[in-house]
Design a protein around this motif. Structure first.
Motif, PDB file in Angstrom:
ATOM      1  N   THR A 362      72.603  87.996  38.765  1.00  0.00           N
ATOM      2  CA  THR A 362      72.671  86.830  39.655  1.00  0.00           C
ATOM      3  C   THR A 362      72.026  85.609  39.003  1.00  0.00           C
ATOM      4  O   THR A 362      72.582  84.509  39.029  1.00  0.00           O
ATOM      5  CB  THR A 362      71.970  87.139  40.988  1.00  0.00           C
ATOM      6  OG1 THR A 362      72.559  88.307  41.562  1.00  0.00           O
ATOM      7  CG2 THR A 362      72.107  85.976  41.948  1.00  0.00           C
ATOM      8  N   VAL A 363      70.857  85.814  38.404  1.00  0.00           N
ATOM      9  CA  VAL A 363      70.135  84.696  37.764  1.00  0.00           C
ATOM     10  C   VAL A 363      70.941  84.153  36.580  1.00  0.00           C
ATOM     11  O   VAL A 363      71.124  82.932  36.434  1.00  0.00           O
ATOM     12  CB  VAL A 363      68.735  85.158  37.302  1.00  0.00           C
ATOM     13  CG1 VAL A 363      68.084  84.096  36.432  1.00  0.00           C
ATOM     14  CG2 VAL A 363      67.868  85.473  38.497  1.00  0.00           C
ATOM     15  N   LYS A 365      74.173  84.408  35.933  1.00  0.00           N
ATOM     16  CA  LYS A 365      75.399  83.751  36.407  1.00  0.00           C
ATOM     17  C   LYS A 365      75.104  82.352  36.938  1.00  0.00           C
ATOM     18  O   LYS A 365      75.837  81.402  36.682  1.00  0.00           O
ATOM     19  CB  LYS A 365      76.054  84.591  37.504  1.00  0.00           C
ATOM     20  CG  LYS A 365      76.862  85.768  36.994  1.00  0.00           C
ATOM     21  CD  LYS A 365      77.550  86.449  38.162  1.00  0.00           C
ATOM     22  CE  LYS A 365      78.268  87.698  37.714  1.00  0.00           C
ATOM     23  NZ  LYS A 365      78.935  88.386  38.833  1.00  0.00           N
ATOM     24  N   LYS A 366      73.991  82.246  37.686  1.00  0.00           N
ATOM     25  CA  LYS A 366      73.644  80.938  38.246  1.00  0.00           C
ATOM     26  C   LYS A 366      73.305  79.939  37.143  1.00  0.00           C
ATOM     27  O   LYS A 366      73.699  78.777  37.191  1.00  0.00           O
ATOM     28  CB  LYS A 366      72.463  81.081  39.225  1.00  0.00           C
ATOM     29  CG  LYS A 366      72.878  81.637  40.577  1.00  0.00           C
ATOM     30  CD  LYS A 366      71.694  81.657  41.542  1.00  0.00           C
ATOM     31  CE  LYS A 366      72.120  82.164  42.909  1.00  0.00           C
ATOM     32  NZ  LYS A 366      70.987  82.203  43.866  1.00  0.00           N
ATOM     33  N   ASN A 369      76.832  79.320  35.098  1.00  0.00           N
ATOM     34  CA  ASN A 369      78.033  78.843  35.789  1.00  0.00           C
ATOM     35  C   ASN A 369      77.784  77.778  36.848  1.00  0.00           C
ATOM     36  O   ASN A 369      78.733  77.162  37.318  1.00  0.00           O
ATOM     37  CB  ASN A 369      78.764  80.028  36.435  1.00  0.00           C
ATOM     38  CG  ASN A 369      79.194  81.061  35.411  1.00  0.00           C
ATOM     39  OD1 ASN A 369      79.897  80.744  34.472  1.00  0.00           O
ATOM     40  ND2 ASN A 369      78.758  82.297  35.595  1.00  0.00           N
ATOM     41  N   THR A 370      76.524  77.568  37.238  1.00  0.00           N
ATOM     42  CA  THR A 370      76.247  76.597  38.301  1.00  0.00           C
ATOM     43  C   THR A 370      76.199  75.181  37.731  1.00  0.00           C
ATOM     44  O   THR A 370      75.624  74.945  36.669  1.00  0.00           O
ATOM     45  CB  THR A 370      74.908  76.918  38.995  1.00  0.00           C
ATOM     46  OG1 THR A 370      74.952  78.256  39.478  1.00  0.00           O
ATOM     47  CG2 THR A 370      74.659  75.977  40.157  1.00  0.00           C
TER      48      THR A 370
END
Length: 639
Positions: A362-363, A365-366, A369-370
């Protein structure tokens, strides 16, 4: 009686109504399911808070061990790519040098473009093919204007490596969809850039003129190119094989002795001694100067510097004393490097899958991609371009960087929208390496070699300006996703794409170019017009079908094989089944259908779960029971 029938009919209608609404909602949810949605890598292990001190220490040690293994496999992966490049040079390097010898063909821009593609495919290194072009320009065999299309071709040829890497992830349909799209987005960017910039260069000389102004405006002195990752990887690669890069350049520049030399480097240390000696020449006009020329009867003598090269120390790679031809050594290295490359890639993907789970995934990806918050969201892509350029500069190879991020796209850590600017950055990074390498060259060839490197740099910058700043112009992403959807359904189409895009099409254009402009235009123009018309009709069919005649609103008037891959899939499946000689091969054919069934079941389960969670539908008892039954059937079928 009629009233009762009516009531009975009404009851039946009321009972049918929820079922009908359920099917409608199922259809709506199915339409909303996005195959490009980033998968969630769930952590099936014990939560960190539930572990005791011993368990926590063990997990930390395992994680550190996995990280060390990951770095080790990544190092071997990069080394195997370097060896793969050397293997291709041994197999096709001399052929690549011979291709460059025909200057009449190279003067044709399209032929030059195709030669750049083919030579880069043969040697699997845009740096090598670019260095051949630079040496030919420096020696006066090619002009900078003629070399520009060849440089464009090298940009296309180098993008095949990560496309081949994506093929190793064909085992899982969803992973393959993302990986192949993430790899081919680089291909589409290069092809579209050439499609616009090559005609522009032929008409205006834009790249040549701008780079000439830059060269003339600055005082550029020779320097030394930095060695970054090569310092680490050369320890392994140079112990396996070392090549004499001057042989290919010598063949390309017409050196007769170079064609008889081996590409395998034997002597790493040599000593050259120059001595002024009396030599015989055909006549006085061949003397070095009138004062150093005298005639004795029928002989004419002069003084010349004669250089003698003495071999001092042999190289220490494993093929230095092997009595094998370049082709044999190249094939051995090709097989071994491909084996190591595929093994490392599979192990890297497995390790990443085990490491990137739960909160960690999650970290990451954030972070990757964020986008930045409004109004700075547009900056994120440009930072990704800079990151891609920086990483490519460090590893000194765009193929290595794009091949490394391809499996990350496949497993869902990096989105295609983020992989696109990273790939664009890798194009910039590899050109900055070429610029520094050109600046490290000798002063007499510095201007031409630096201008060629700047042409490559400006070409990629111009491509980014065309296909990135405005979201609407990011056509490569849409094309890559469309191709990813096709290859996910028909995985054999990936091989068809690679063969046609990188071999058949370039060879066809090259053959037509050899026949002359008249033949090229006569054959190519109708094909190009037909392609444009098909694209226009396809766009209108999706967006404004009313503008088209009734016949052209779909391709159903054509035979099925002319507008669908389904009949071809049956042919491929039949051929594969016939070619299979053992149960494993036959199992491979049936696996295709199993994967399709598995994907369909997963989609149905997700759809039915979404319907079940809908508060409106869950209020209907009959519908709720029906959904529970459907979910049970799906789960049982998966088992």
């Amino acid at each position: 009686m009629d009233h009762k029938n009516k009531e009975a009919h009404g009851v039946s209608e009321s009972k049918a109504s929820p079922a009908h609404s359920m099917m409608a909602l199922v259809d709506d949810v199915q339409e909303e399911v996005d195959p490009w949605e980033m998968p969630e890598l769930k952590d099936t292990g014990v939560p960190w808070s539930a572990l005791d001190i011993k368990g926590k220490l063990l997990r930390v040690m395992i994680s550190v061990g996995k990280l060390i293994l990951l770095l080790g496999f990544l190092y071997m992966f990069i080394c195997s790519l370097d060896i793969l490049s050397s293997a291709f040079q041994l197999v096709g390097g001399k052929a690549a040098g011979n291709i460059f010898q025909d200057n009449n063909v190279l003067s044709n821009p399209l032929a030059g473009l195709v030669i750049g593609v083919l030579v880069t495919l043969l040697v699997q290194s845009s740096s090598t093919s670019s260095s051949i072009v630079v040496s030919m320009v420096s020696s006066g065999i090619l002009t900078v204007q003629v070399a520009v299309p060849i440089i464009m071709g090298t940009n296309i040829g180098t993008s095949v490596t990560n496309t081949l890497v994506a093929m190793t992830q064909a085992g899982d349909r969803s992973t393959f969809r993302r990986a192949f799209a993430g790899a081919t987005v680089h291909d589409f960017f290069n092809w579209l850039s050439v499609l616009v910039l090559l005609p522009l260069e032929v008409i205006t000389g834009y790249l040549y003129v701008v780079t000439k102004l830059i060269i003339d405006s600055f005082k550029i002195e020779s320097g030394e190119a930095p060695e970054l990752l090569n310092v680490i990887t050369d320890i392994v690669t140079e112990s396996i094989i070392q090549l004499d890069e001057s042989v290919i350049s010598g063949i390309a520049t017409g050196d007769a002795e170079a064609s008889n030399k081996s590409l395998i480097k034997i002597w790493c240390k040599t000593f050259t001694n120059s001595t002024l000696m009396n030599v015989t020449v055909p006549g006085p006009e061949n003397c070095t100067s009138p004062s150093l020329c005298w005639v004795d009867g029928n002989y004419t003598f002069t003084m010349k510097n004669i250089s003698n090269t003495y071999n001092v120390q042999k190289c220490k790679h494993i093929f230095v004393n092997v009595n094998l031809s370049d082709l044999a050594v190249g094939l051995i290295l090709l097989v071994l490097s491909l084996l190591v490359l595929c093994s490392c890639l599979i192990l890297i993907v497995k390790l990443l899958n085990s490491m990137l789970k739960g909160q960690v995934a999650t970290v990451i990806k954030k972070i990757i991609n964020t986008d930045f918050p409004f109004p700075f969201g547009w900056v994120t892509g440009y930072i990704a371009i800079l990151a891609g350029a920086g990483m490519t500069f460090i590893v000194q190879s765009s193929s290595v960087f794009t091949s490394a991020i391809t499996p990350l796209v496949g497993i869902g850590v990096i989105s295609i929208e983020r992989a696109y600017p990273l790939s664009l950055g890798s194009n910039i990074g590899t050109t900055t390496t070429a610029i520094l390498a050109a600046m490290a060259g000798p002063g007499d060839t510095l201007t031409n070699s630096l201008q060629i490197a700047l042409v490559h740099f400006l070409f990629n910058i111009s491509g980014i300006v065309l296909w990135y700043p405005i979201p609407f112009t990011r056509i490569p992403i849409r094309l890559a996703k469309s191709l990813g959807d096709i290859t996910a359904s028909y995985r054999w189409f990936a091989a068809v794409y690679i063969i046609n895009c990188f071999f058949v099409l370039p060879l066809l254009v090259f053959s037509l170019s050899l026949a002359g402009w008249q033949v090229l235009v006569g054959v190519g123009a109708p094909l190009l017009i037909m392609l444009v018309l098909i694209i226009v009709v396809n766009v209108l069919q999706k967006r404004k079908p009313g503008c088209l005649p009734g016949v052209l609103r779909s391709w159903d008037f054509l035979p099925l094989w002319a507008h669908s891959l389904a009949p071809w899939d049956k042919v491929v499946s039949a051929c594969t089944a016939k070619c299979c000689c053992c149960c494993k091969c036959c199992q491979g054919t049936s696996d295709n259908q199993i994967d399709k069934t598995k994907e369909s079941l997963e989609k149905n389960e997700k759809t039915l779960s979404a319907v079940y969670d809908n508060p409106v539908m869950s209020a209907e008892k009959e519908v709720e029971d029906e959904i529970k039954i459907e979910l049970s059937i799906v789960k049982l079928s998966r088992l």
